[in-house]
Scaffold this active site. Structure first.
Site, PDB file in Angstrom:
ATOM      1  CE1 TYR A  50      -3.558   2.700   0.982  1.00  0.00           C
ATOM      2  CE2 TYR A  50      -1.791   3.487   2.414  1.00  0.00           C
ATOM      3  CZ  TYR A  50      -3.006   3.690   1.789  1.00  0.00           C
ATOM      4  OH  TYR A  50      -3.666   4.877   1.951  1.00  0.00           O
ATOM      5  CG  ASP A  51       3.294   2.097   3.434  1.00  0.00           C
ATOM      6  OD1 ASP A  51       2.133   2.541   3.596  1.00  0.00           O
ATOM      7  OD2 ASP A  51       3.979   1.611   4.345  1.00  0.00           O
TER       8      ASP A  51
ATOM      9  CG  LEU B 142     -32.361  14.322  17.778  1.00  0.00           C
ATOM     10  CD1 LEU B 142     -31.679  12.988  17.981  1.00  0.00           C
ATOM     11  CD2 LEU B 142     -33.522  14.189  16.804  1.00  0.00           C
TER      12      LEU B 142
ATOM     13  CD  GLU C  48     -29.862   5.531  13.212  1.00  0.00           C
ATOM     14  OE1 GLU C  48     -29.430   5.242  12.105  1.00  0.00           O
ATOM     15  OE2 GLU C  48     -30.263   6.670  13.504  1.00  0.00           O
TER      16      GLU C  48
ATOM     17  CE  LYS D 114     -28.126  12.551  21.831  1.00  0.00           C
ATOM     18  NZ  LYS D 114     -26.868  13.135  22.320  1.00  0.00           N
TER      19      LYS D 114
ATOM     20  CG  ASP E 250     -20.533  12.196  24.085  1.00  0.00           C
ATOM     21  OD1 ASP E 250     -20.920  13.269  23.590  1.00  0.00           O
ATOM     22  OD2 ASP E 250     -20.193  12.073  25.267  1.00  0.00           O
TER      23      ASP E 250
ATOM     24  CD  GLU F  66     -21.735  13.126  17.104  1.00  0.00           C
ATOM     25  OE1 GLU F  66     -22.585  13.544  16.280  1.00  0.00           O
ATOM     26  OE2 GLU F  66     -21.633  13.562  18.261  1.00  0.00           O
TER      27      GLU F  66
ATOM     28  CE1 TYR G 265     -24.737  10.933  13.538  1.00  0.00           C
ATOM     29  CE2 TYR G 265     -26.807  11.810  12.702  1.00  0.00           C
ATOM     30  CZ  TYR G 265     -25.633  11.974  13.419  1.00  0.00           C
ATOM     31  OH  TYR G 265     -25.358  13.176  14.004  1.00  0.00           O
TER      32      TYR G 265
ATOM     33  CE  LYS H  35     -27.505  13.896  26.058  1.00  0.00           C
ATOM     34  NZ  LYS H  35     -26.590  14.859  26.630  1.00  0.00           N
TER      35      LYS H  35
ATOM     36  CB  CYS I  87       9.237  13.434  48.741  1.00  0.00           C
ATOM     37  SG  CYS I  87       9.101  12.595  47.152  1.00  0.00           S
TER      38      CYS I  87
ATOM     39  CB  CYS J  84      13.431  11.675  47.145  1.00  0.00           C
ATOM     40  SG  CYS J  84      12.663  13.284  47.372  1.00  0.00           S
TER      41      CYS J  84
ATOM     42  CB  CYS K 188       8.915  16.438  46.125  1.00  0.00           C
ATOM     43  SG  CYS K 188      10.646  15.937  46.191  1.00  0.00           S
TER      44      CYS K 188
ATOM     45  CB  CYS L 138      12.652  13.456  43.500  1.00  0.00           C
ATOM     46  SG  CYS L 138      11.047  12.834  43.978  1.00  0.00           S
TER      47      CYS L 138
HETATM   48 ZN   LIG Z   1      10.771  13.631  46.056  1.00  0.00          ZN
END
Ligand SMILES: [Zn+2]
Length: 663
Positions: free
Chosen positions: A28-29, A74, A114, A116, A118, A171, A219, A307, A401, A404, A417, A423
Site C-alpha cells: 500500500y505504501d 433532538l 441507533e 447516540k 458522543d 459524528e 447516520y 440520554k 516526599c 525521596c 517535592c 527524586c
Molecule cells: Zn521527592
C-alpha cells in the site's frame, strides 16, 4: 493519476470503513508513494486525492457554511415515562391523520433505534460525487467549515458514486483504543474522547487533526433533492452503497416496549464499545409518517434522544497513594475496593489535591464508603463520603516526599517535592516528557524505557540522551541490537524538531505548549531565549510575572542551564522557522497558486517554495489558467512566456524579495 487515486481510495475504504484490508501495508505504501511522486512531478492534485488526508497548511480561521437543510436538534427523554409520553403524542397525530385520510392511512407504527455517539456532529457536502465541504452543526442553520480537518478522517470518502448534490450527517469520534494509544506518548494526556475529537476538528492546524486519528459514523441524509427514501432502511442502504461507515448497530422494532428492552441491552453492552455513546436515538422508521408529523420549532416530532444518566455508586476507600509528577507536584490517588460502574471496573481514582479532599469532606473517609461517579468521561470522580459523620480514619497529609523523603512544601492547593535532581519520579517524568510526541517525539521511548535507562544510570536528565551508545543499550533487559539502533536513530531524528517543541521539552515550570510557541516565535533561538530579560519576556502577549520569573530562574540555575548547553552542544539547537507561524488571512499569497521559474538571486527554488507555503500559497510546477502568480528569476524561459500569454501576474526577483518581507 486517476487510476492511482481511485485505487488508493478503494484500498482505504476496505481498510478503514470495512475493516477488511486488501493489501499488505508495504505494498500500500508503495502505491501511495507513487501517487505522491506523480503529484509532485505534475504539480496537479485532484481534490479527491488521498494525499490530502495528511493535513495541509495551517489555516487562518474558519469559513462559515450555510447548511443546505437545517440540522435539527433532538427532543430528549430522560426516563421511560418520557418515552411513553412521546409515543402517546405520535399515536395521536397518526390517528388524526388517518381519520382525515381513510383511503390513504399511514403504515403501522414502527421504530428504528441507533446509538447516540458522543463526538462532534459533522455535515458533509458532496457535489458531483466529490466531498466539497464539511461543517460543524453550529446554530443548525450555519456552521463552521472544517473541510481540511475532516479530510484527515480516513473512513470519510473523498469521492462517492452518487453524483447529485447531497448533505450527509454523521459524528466525528475518537475511538477509545486510539485515545489510550495516543495518551501513552502524549505530554498532556487527553482526558475525554469527545473533547479530543471536537478539539481536533476545530483545530486550525489540520496536521494536529490528522495526528488524533479520528473516525466517523454516518447516520443521516439531510439534503438530497433528487433522491426519495420511503423507509429508514433505504436511506441506510444508500449510505452504505456510497461507502460511508454506518455503525452496525441499527435495530428495527415494532413497539415502544421493544424499544425499552433494547435500551437495556445497549446499556449492558456499552462498556464493550470502543467509542463513547451518551444514549440512543429512536426514530419512526417510515418516511411518509415522518413528513406527516413534521417539526416543532426546535425538533422533529418523529425522533427522540434517550440520554443515559451519569452513573453513581459507592465503594470503600481503602488507602491513599501520593504520586509525584514531573514538576514535583503530589497528587493523592484513592485506592478503592474494586467496583463496577458503567460496565468498567474501577480500582483507583484521583483526588486532585489537599484542598479538594477537605472540600469534599473526605478528610476522615479512610476505610469508609465513598461515592463514585462516572459520567460519560473515561475518568471517574469521587463526589464525597456516603455519610456525613467523620467516622473514618484520617487521610494524613504527608510532610515528606514518599519517593525521596525530602521535606514537602505547599504552594496554593498543592504539595510539592522540590528535590528535583534526586527524586526518581521527577527525573523519569522529565525524560518521558522530553521524549513525548508534543515535545521531541522520540519514537518508541515510553515511561518504562525512561525508568529502565534511569535505573541503569544511563539517563539522569535529557542532556544524557545524546551521549547514549549502542553498546550501553544492547545488554539491557528487553533490548537487542535492533532496538538499540532504533532508539539511537530516533534520538538523532529528534534534533530536527522545531524550536517550540524543544522549549516545551525543557520542562520550564509554568511554560506549556502555547507559551513555548510564543517564545520560539519571539526569540528565534534557544540562545536568544536563554538571554531574554524580564522586560522582553513581559512584553509578550500572554506572558505574566509568574511565567517570566520561571524562565529567568530556569536559565539562572547552573544545573538546568548546564543541561540546556549539553543539549545544544549535541547538535540539538533548532532555530525558529517561518512555517510555525499561522498564516495571515489577508496576505497576498494566501490561498494562491504560484509557480517559480528561473534562478533567483538570493535563494534556491526549494527555499522560495518553503517560504511561499508558509505564507499560505500552493506552489506548483506548471503554469495554467489556475496559476495566480509566476515568480521569475534569471533565465526564466517558456513558463514566463506562457504566463504572459495567459495574462498571469509576473513577479520579478527583486519584487519577490520585497513581497515576502525579506527586505
Ligand atoms: Zn521527592
Amino acid at each position: 493519476m486517476n487510476y492511482l487515486v481511485n485505487e488508493v481510495n478503494r484500498l482505504n475504504y476496505h481498510y478503514y470503513t470495512l475493516d477488511n484490508p486488501l493489501m499488505l501495508d508495504p505494498d500500500y505504501d508503495k502505491l501511495y508513494d507513487e501517487l505522491v511522486t506523480l503529484e509532485k512531478e505534475t504539480g496537479t492534485v485532484l481534490p479527491q486525492s488521498p494525499t490530502q488526508r495528511v493535513g495541509g497548511e495551517i489555516l487562518s480561521g474558519f469559513t462559515e457554511h450555510t447548511h443546505l437543510a437545517r440540522l435539527w436538534s433532538l427532543d430528549k427523554a430522560q426516563s421511560v415515562e418520557d418515552l411513553l409520553a412521546w409515543e402517546e403524542r405520535v399515536k395521536k397525530a397518526i390517528s388524526t391523520f388517518n381519520a382525515a385520510n381513510p383511503r390513504n392511512p399511514l403504515p403501522e407504527l414502527s421504530f428504528v433505534i441507533e446509538l447516540k455517539f458522543d463526538g462532534l456532529t459533522l455535515n458533509l457536502t458532496y457535489n458531483d460525487g466529490v466531498l466539497v465541504q464539511a461543517a460543524t452543526r453550529g446554530s443548525g442553520v450555519t456552521g463552521e467549515g472544517i473541510l481540511a480537518q475532516v479530510k484527515t478522517i480516513k473512513s470519510i470518502p473523498l469521492e462517492i458514486p452518487y453524483k447529485g448534490l447531497v448533505e450527509i450527517q454523521g459524528e466525528g469520534i475518537m475511538n477509545l483504543s486510539v485515545l489510550a494509544k495516543y495518551n501513552e506518548t502524549a505530554a498532556e494526556p487527553l482526558k475525554n474522547a469527545r473533547n479530543a475529537a471536537a478539539g481536533a476538528l476545530r483545530n486550525l492546524n489540520p496536521k494536529v487533526t490528522a495526528e488524533r486519528r479520528l473516525d466517523a459514523f454516518i447516520y443521516n441524509v439531510g439534503y438530497a433533492p433528487d433522491k426519495y427514501f420511503s423507509h429508514h432502511s433505504e436511506m441506510s442502504d444508500f449510505l452504505i452503497e456510497n461507502r460511508f461507515k454506518v455503525n452496525p448497530y441499527t435495530r428495527y422494532v415494532g413497539t415502544i416496549k421493544d424499544v425499552i428492552s433494547e435500551l437495556d441491552s445497549i446499556v449492558a453492552c456499552r462498556a464493550d464499545l470502543d467509542f463513547l455513546i451518551d444514549g440512543a436515538v429512536i426514530k419512526i422508521a417510515d418516511m411518509h409518517t415522518r413528513s406527516v408529523l413534521g417539526y416543532t420549532e426546535k425538533f422533529p416530532r418523529w425522533a427522540i434522544a434517550y440520554k443515559f444518566e451519569a452513573e453513581e455508586c459507592s465503594t470503600t476507600l481503602e488507602s491513599v497513594n501520593w504520586e509525584v509528577g514531573r514538576t514535583g507536584k503530589l497528587t493523592p490517588v484513592a485506592m478503592l475496593m474494586p467496583v463496577e460502574i458503567g460496565g468498567v471496573t474501577v480500582t483507583f481514582c484521583t483526588m486532585n489535591n489537599v484542598a479538594d479532599i477537605e472540600r469534599k469532606n473526605l478528610k476522615f473517609a479512610l476505610g469508609k464508603e465513598v461515592i463514585l461517579r462516572r459520567s460519560n468521561d473515561v475518568i471517574p470522580e469521587l463526589l464525597g463520603k456516603l455519610t456525613d459523620e467523620n467516622d473514618g480514619l484520617e487521610i494524613v497529609t504527608p510532610t515528606h516526599c514518599p519517593s525521596c523523603n525530602s521535606k514537602l512544601v505547599q504552594r496554593g492547593a498543592h504539595l510539592y517535592c522540590e528535590n528535583k535532581w534526586e527524586c526518581k519520579p521527577q527525573k523519569v517524568g522529565w525524560l518521558t516528557h522530553f521524549a513525548s510526541r508534543d515535545c521531541m517525539d522520540i519514537e518508541g521511548f515510553s515511561q518504562s524505557t525512561a525508568e529502565l535507562l534511569h535505573d541503569n544510570h544511563l539517563l539522569r536528565h535529557p542532556g544524557d540522551f545524546f551521549d547514549l551508545q549502542e553498546e550501553q543499550l544492547i545488554y539491557l533487559e528487553g533490548f537487542g541490537k535492533k532496538k538499540a539502533q532504533n532508539l539511537l536513530k530516533a534520538i538523532e531524528n529528534c534534533k530536527t524538531k522545531g524550536l517550540s517543541n524543544l522549549i516545551h521539552a525543557l520542562s520550564i515550570p509554568n511554560v506549556g505548549k502555547t507559551s513555548s510557541k510564543t517564545f520560539a516565535e519571539a526569540f528565534g533561538s534557544l540562545e536568544r531565549f536563554s538571554q531574554a530579560s524580564k522586560e522582553e519576556l513581559l512584553a509578550l502577549s500572554d506572558v505574566g510575572e509568574i511565567v517570566a520569573d520561571s524562565v529567568l530562574e530556569y536559565f539562572a540555575n547552573p544545573v538546568t542551564y548546564g543541561i540546556v548547553r549539553m543539549i545544544r552542544t549535541a547538535g540539538c539547537d533548532p532555530v525558529f522557522e517561518k512555517v510555525e507561524v499561522s498564516v495571515p488571512a489577508d496576505g497576498l499569497f494566501n490561498g494562491k497558486t504560484v509557480v517559480i521559474t528561473g534562478t533567483l538571486s538570493t535563494m534556491g527554488r526549494d527555499e522560495a517554495s518553503f517560504i511561499l507555503e508558509g505564507l499560505g500559497a500552493k506552489v506548483t510546477g506548471s503554469v495554467s489558467r489556475k496559476t495566480d502568480f509566476v515568480v521569475c528569476g534569471e533565465n526564466a524561459g517558456s513558463k514566463k512566456a506562457k504566463a504572459e500569454t495567459l495574462g498571469i501576474r509576473i513577479i520579478l526577483d527583486e519584487e519577490f524579495i520585497q513581497l515576502i518581507g525579506m527586505q
